[in-house]
Write an enzyme that holds these catalytic residues in place. Structure first.
Site, PDB file in Angstrom:
ATOM      1  CD  GLN A   1      18.735  -6.642   2.363  1.00 57.30           C
ATOM      2  OE1 GLN A   1      19.269  -5.760   1.524  1.00 57.30           O
ATOM      3  NE2 GLN A   1      17.309  -6.384   2.209  1.00 57.30           N
TER       4      GLN A   1
ATOM      5  NE  ARG B   1      27.366  -4.952  -1.330  1.00 59.70           N
ATOM      6  CZ  ARG B   1      26.183  -4.836  -1.704  1.00 59.70           C
ATOM      7  NH1 ARG B   1      26.175  -5.030  -3.200  1.00 59.70           N
ATOM      8  NH2 ARG B   1      25.214  -5.204  -0.778  1.00 59.70           N
TER       9      ARG B   1
ATOM     10  CB  CYS C   1      17.817  -8.433   0.166  1.00 56.54           C
ATOM     11  SG  CYS C   1      18.660  -9.544  -1.347  1.00 56.54           S
TER      12      CYS C   1
ATOM     13  CG  ASP D   1      19.338 -13.128  -2.176  1.00 59.52           C
ATOM     14  OD1 ASP D   1      19.117 -12.183  -3.289  1.00 59.52           O
ATOM     15  OD2 ASP D   1      20.383 -13.263  -1.703  1.00 59.52           O
TER      16      ASP D   1
ATOM     17  NE  ARG E   1      20.460  -2.645   3.152  1.00 60.38           N
ATOM     18  CZ  ARG E   1      21.468  -3.095   2.333  1.00 60.38           C
ATOM     19  NH1 ARG E   1      21.002  -3.451   1.259  1.00 60.38           N
ATOM     20  NH2 ARG E   1      22.810  -2.770   2.288  1.00 60.38           N
TER      21      ARG E   1
ATOM     22  CG  HIS F   1      23.592  -8.331   2.664  1.00 62.26           C
ATOM     23  ND1 HIS F   1      24.089  -7.116   3.113  1.00 62.26           N
ATOM     24  CD2 HIS F   1      22.729  -8.137   1.692  1.00 62.26           C
ATOM     25  CE1 HIS F   1      23.577  -6.161   2.354  1.00 62.26           C
ATOM     26  NE2 HIS F   1      22.856  -6.853   1.419  1.00 62.26           N
TER      27      HIS F   1
END
Ligand code: CP
Ligand code: NVA
Length: 308
Positions: A132, A102, A264, A224, A292, A129
């Site tokens: 996700q 990440r 998310c 988001d 996830r 991402h």
């Protein structure tokens, strides 16, 4: 599939295999059936940014697959003091069986994959991402019983989460409408790639500045944070710019009656979404967070154990 960096890079068949495996692994885990296909294997997990869900789900997932997860804060690695990605990739490849990273620059993830010899998993960059988006569509599938032909509306910032959802929806044959303020729209190259993939699956990608247009008739509504990691200095300005892009009862009311809400997380109630919606009966955010784990177990099992 050698790496999991972008959903655009995987085939429609691989996308489906991942989804099927994730659903199977979830069922097995709930039934207490062990699936130790990564016994004796180690996943190095480099974090340059904060995380709750990604770190925990990868650690637990690796443990459940019989392997060893190794948390590596970039600050504590020589990487944080300027050691190159080239050297880091080569050295880590001698120790571990897979790397999850990440970080900020997407190019760093591409370089890690290019110079290393082990599979690389993208745990979020400024651009994408993908883990996700897999969990998101898995959640949609569980709640709607299908993906193809459904419409997902994304309202807010044209960011990493929006980009990976574009790729995932296009692969899955889902329509997706994205509404962002002007100047915060999705990356042009990503939109073009998604439209190309959408052509192959017969789905429709719409990019607009109008949240009502995007949400109209949607089966899934998503937003988001307005302030992603690394954008903290722009917070005050962004809150002003995005204020008409809040998912509230009025906007959500434009979606289908049985529409679900996804996010998310982490969420900022009162900004990108009201409490009423995110904590309301149509919100499936905690199923989404749980998924996830299952989606990433599928990614790891496929990449690191060749499971299909
Ligand atoms: N959604 C997500 O990636 O959460 P974390 O930042 O907590 O990992
Ligand atoms: N867009 C957000 C997602 C966090 C999981 C960020 O990059 O900070």
């Amino acid at each position: 599939m050698k790496h999991f960096i972008s959903i655009h890079d995987i085939t429609g068949e691989e996308f489906q295999q991942l989804m099927d495996l994730a659903l199977k692994l979830k069922k097995e885990t709930k039934a207490g059936i062990a699936h130790p296909v990564l016994k004796g294997k180690t996943l190095g997990m480099i974090f340059t940014k904060s995380s709750t869900r990604t770190r925990i789900s990868f650690e637990v997932g690796m443990y459940q697959l019989g392997g060893h997860p190794m948390f590596l804060s970039a600050n504590d690695m020589q990487l944080g003091r300027g050691e190159s990605i080239y050297d880091t990739a080569n050295v880590m490849s001698r120790f571990v069986d897979g790397i999850m990273i990440r970080t900020y620059a997407h190019q760093d993830v591409l370089d890690l994959a290019k110079y290393g010899t082990v599979p690389v998993i993208n745990g979020l960059t400024d651009l994408l991402h993908p883990c996700q988006a897999m969990a998101d569509l898995m959640t949609v599938y569980e709640h709607k019983g299908a993906l193809k032909g459904l419409k997902l509306a994304y309202v807010g910032d044209g960011n990493n989460v929006a980009h990976s959802l574009l790729y995932a929806c296009a692969k899955a044959g889902m329509d997706m409408s994205v509404a962002t303020p002007a100047g915060y729209t999705c990356n042009e190259e990503i939109v073009a790639n998604a439209k190309m993939d959408a052509k192959a699956t017969g789905s429709n990608i719409v990019i607009t500045n109008d949240p009502v247009e995007a949400v109209q008739g949607a089966d899934v509504v998503c937003t988001d944070t307005w302030v992603s990691m690394g954008q903290e200095a722009e917070k005050a300005e962004r809150i002003k710019i995005f204020k008409d892009y809040q998912v509230n009862a009025q906007l959500f009311g434009k979606a289908k009656e049985d529409a679900i809400f996804i996010h998310c997380l982490p969420a900022y109630r009162g900004y990108e979404v009201t409490e009423e919606i995110i904590d309301g009966p149509r919100s499936v955010i905690f199923d989404e967070a749980e998924n996830r784990l299952h989606a990433q177990k599928a990614v790891m099992a496929m990449l690191m154990a060749g499971e299909k």
